[in-house]
Scaffold this motif. Structure first.
Motif, mmCIF file in Angstrom:
data_model
loop_
_atom_site.group_PDB
_atom_site.id
_atom_site.type_symbol
_atom_site.label_atom_id
_atom_site.label_comp_id
_atom_site.label_asym_id
_atom_site.label_seq_id
_atom_site.Cartn_x
_atom_site.Cartn_y
_atom_site.Cartn_z
ATOM 1 N N GLY A 134 0.790 -1.224 0.000
ATOM 2 C CA GLY A 134 0.000 0.000 0.000
ATOM 3 C C GLY A 134 0.820 1.271 0.000
ATOM 4 O O GLY A 134 0.327 2.324 0.416
ATOM 5 N N HIS A 135 2.035 1.203 -0.468
ATOM 6 C CA HIS A 135 2.892 2.387 -0.474
ATOM 7 C C HIS A 135 2.308 3.452 -1.403
ATOM 8 O O HIS A 135 1.829 3.158 -2.486
ATOM 9 C CB HIS A 135 4.299 2.013 -0.928
ATOM 10 C CG HIS A 135 5.355 2.988 -0.509
ATOM 11 N ND1 HIS A 135 5.334 4.316 -0.871
ATOM 12 C CD2 HIS A 135 6.471 2.832 0.258
ATOM 13 C CE1 HIS A 135 6.382 4.932 -0.359
ATOM 14 N NE2 HIS A 135 7.074 4.044 0.333
ATOM 15 N N VAL A 136 2.361 4.714 -0.951
ATOM 16 C CA VAL A 136 1.935 5.827 -1.796
ATOM 17 C C VAL A 136 3.041 6.868 -1.865
ATOM 18 O O VAL A 136 3.916 6.942 -0.993
ATOM 19 C CB VAL A 136 0.640 6.497 -1.278
ATOM 20 C CG1 VAL A 136 -0.502 5.497 -1.223
ATOM 21 C CG2 VAL A 136 0.850 7.170 0.078
ATOM 22 N N ALA A 137 2.995 7.678 -2.926
ATOM 23 C CA ALA A 137 3.822 8.872 -3.045
ATOM 24 C C ALA A 137 2.867 10.057 -3.119
ATOM 25 O O ALA A 137 1.752 9.950 -3.647
ATOM 26 C CB ALA A 137 4.695 8.813 -4.292
ATOM 27 N N LEU A 138 3.307 11.189 -2.575
ATOM 28 C CA LEU A 138 2.479 12.391 -2.505
ATOM 29 C C LEU A 138 3.140 13.465 -3.347
ATOM 30 O O LEU A 138 4.277 13.868 -3.072
ATOM 31 C CB LEU A 138 2.327 12.834 -1.058
ATOM 32 C CG LEU A 138 1.877 11.710 -0.097
ATOM 33 C CD1 LEU A 138 1.940 12.174 1.344
ATOM 34 C CD2 LEU A 138 0.489 11.219 -0.455
ATOM 35 N N VAL A 139 2.441 13.931 -4.378
ATOM 36 C CA VAL A 139 3.024 14.781 -5.408
ATOM 37 C C VAL A 139 2.336 16.132 -5.449
ATOM 38 O O VAL A 139 1.101 16.217 -5.513
ATOM 39 C CB VAL A 139 2.899 14.105 -6.793
ATOM 40 C CG1 VAL A 139 3.487 14.997 -7.877
ATOM 41 C CG2 VAL A 139 3.570 12.742 -6.798
ATOM 42 N N GLY A 140 3.134 17.201 -5.435
ATOM 43 C CA GLY A 140 2.564 18.525 -5.597
ATOM 44 C C GLY A 140 3.583 19.618 -5.399
ATOM 45 O O GLY A 140 4.582 19.432 -4.704
ATOM 46 N N HIS A 141 3.346 20.759 -6.035
ATOM 47 C CA HIS A 141 4.169 21.948 -5.840
ATOM 48 C C HIS A 141 5.651 21.700 -6.119
ATOM 49 O O HIS A 141 6.530 22.218 -5.420
ATOM 50 C CB HIS A 141 3.961 22.512 -4.426
ATOM 51 C CG HIS A 141 2.524 22.827 -4.127
ATOM 52 N ND1 HIS A 141 1.932 24.021 -4.489
ATOM 53 C CD2 HIS A 141 1.551 22.071 -3.550
ATOM 54 C CE1 HIS A 141 0.653 23.991 -4.132
ATOM 55 N NE2 HIS A 141 0.397 22.821 -3.561
ATOM 56 N N GLY A 142 5.908 20.862 -7.134
ATOM 57 C CA GLY A 142 7.280 20.617 -7.545
ATOM 58 C C GLY A 142 8.058 19.655 -6.690
ATOM 59 O O GLY A 142 9.287 19.549 -6.834
ATOM 60 N N VAL A 143 7.366 18.912 -5.818
ATOM 61 C CA VAL A 143 8.048 17.939 -4.963
ATOM 62 C C VAL A 143 7.262 16.636 -4.955
ATOM 63 O O VAL A 143 6.077 16.590 -5.305
ATOM 64 C CB VAL A 143 8.216 18.448 -3.512
ATOM 65 C CG1 VAL A 143 8.800 19.856 -3.489
ATOM 66 C CG2 VAL A 143 6.902 18.416 -2.752
ATOM 67 N N VAL A 144 7.932 15.572 -4.535
ATOM 68 C CA VAL A 144 7.260 14.310 -4.265
ATOM 69 C C VAL A 144 7.815 13.734 -2.971
ATOM 70 O O VAL A 144 9.039 13.656 -2.785
ATOM 71 C CB VAL A 144 7.408 13.297 -5.428
ATOM 72 C CG1 VAL A 144 8.863 13.058 -5.806
ATOM 73 C CG2 VAL A 144 6.731 11.971 -5.070
ATOM 74 N N PHE A 145 6.911 13.381 -2.065
ATOM 75 C CA PHE A 145 7.292 12.655 -0.859
ATOM 76 C C PHE A 145 7.206 11.178 -1.221
ATOM 77 O O PHE A 145 6.124 10.611 -1.360
ATOM 78 C CB PHE A 145 6.373 13.030 0.300
ATOM 79 C CG PHE A 145 6.498 14.472 0.695
ATOM 80 C CD1 PHE A 145 7.539 14.886 1.514
ATOM 81 C CD2 PHE A 145 5.619 15.423 0.198
ATOM 82 C CE1 PHE A 145 7.686 16.227 1.848
ATOM 83 C CE2 PHE A 145 5.754 16.758 0.532
ATOM 84 C CZ PHE A 145 6.792 17.167 1.356
ATOM 85 N N ALA A 146 8.391 10.571 -1.407
ATOM 86 C CA ALA A 146 8.488 9.255 -2.035
ATOM 87 C C ALA A 146 8.625 8.112 -1.052
ATOM 88 O O ALA A 146 8.715 6.953 -1.475
ATOM 89 C CB ALA A 146 9.662 9.230 -3.011
#
Length: 213
Positions: A134-146
């Protein structure tokens, strides 16, 4: 937007504080083992925490959940496919000889394509299995929390339960390498990097290295 990295614990896991400086709201990504350090950083920031986002449910990324939830009353978000790992926190702790209590259930599910909001900031949820189901990445504002999917010069391990190397690489190519080269990657361990740098030189992505799960 302001991002505050908080390396902590025996695994040197990166907890992140994401702040909308206009509204004074923030989110905590992956509250780790050193709860005093993380809680102190939140107090020093002087922001209102409105969410706790878990990229996945391995032990080092959730040891601080109970403390931060208690202090902030913020809801905990987790992808349902990682719920078994989350519920097994005590067993994960026993494997590493680290005390870990049973956690209260997460409050809200992540779903692929969801939009998360913190103040005026918004992030897209991308499901990136391979390191965990269930791993997710969070993408926005020129960054990704990977989380533990992509690192500087490396990728996440796949030898833990639910890991799969081919699935991991497919996730990275499908959901992360499509981002602009300038996108900053905030990883679960180690220094930040960019999508472009990893596209060009990460040996696992160029084919120079083939790991075996």
């Amino acid at each position: 937007m302001k991002v505050v990295p908080i390396p902590n614990g025996v695994f040197v896991e990166n907890t992140y504080l994401v702040i909308d400086e206009e509204t004074g709201q923030g989110a905590v990504v992956d509250p780790g083992e050193d709860t005093e350090l993380v809680a102190g950083a939140l107090r020093d920031a002087g922001v209102t925490i409105v969410a706790i986002w878990l990229t996945h449910a391995h032990l080092d990324h959730l040891l601080g959940v109970s403390r931060i939830r208690e202090e902030t009353d913020a809801p905990v978000y987790l992808h349902p496919a990682d719920r078994p790992l989350y519920d097994a926190a005590p067993q994960q702790g026993a494997a590493f000889r680290i005390p870990a209590a049973t956690l209260a259930p997460p409050d809200r599910p992540f779903n692929h394509g969801d939009t998360l909001r913190v103040g005026d900031l918004s992030f897209e949820v991308r499901h990136v299995p391979g390191h965990s189901p269930g791993h997710v990445a969070l993408v926005g504002h020129g960054v990704v929390f990977a989380g533990d999917v992509l690192f500087q010069g490396s990728v996440g391990r796949t030898d833990l339960p639910g890991g799969d190397y081919d699935t991991l690489l497919a996730s990275i190519r499908r959901e992360l390498l499509v981002l602009p080269d300038s996108t900053i990657v905030y990883a679960g361990h180690g220094p930040q990097t960019t999508i472009g740098a990893e596209r060009r030189s990460n040996p696992f992505l160029t084919g120079a290295v083939r790991a075996v799960s």
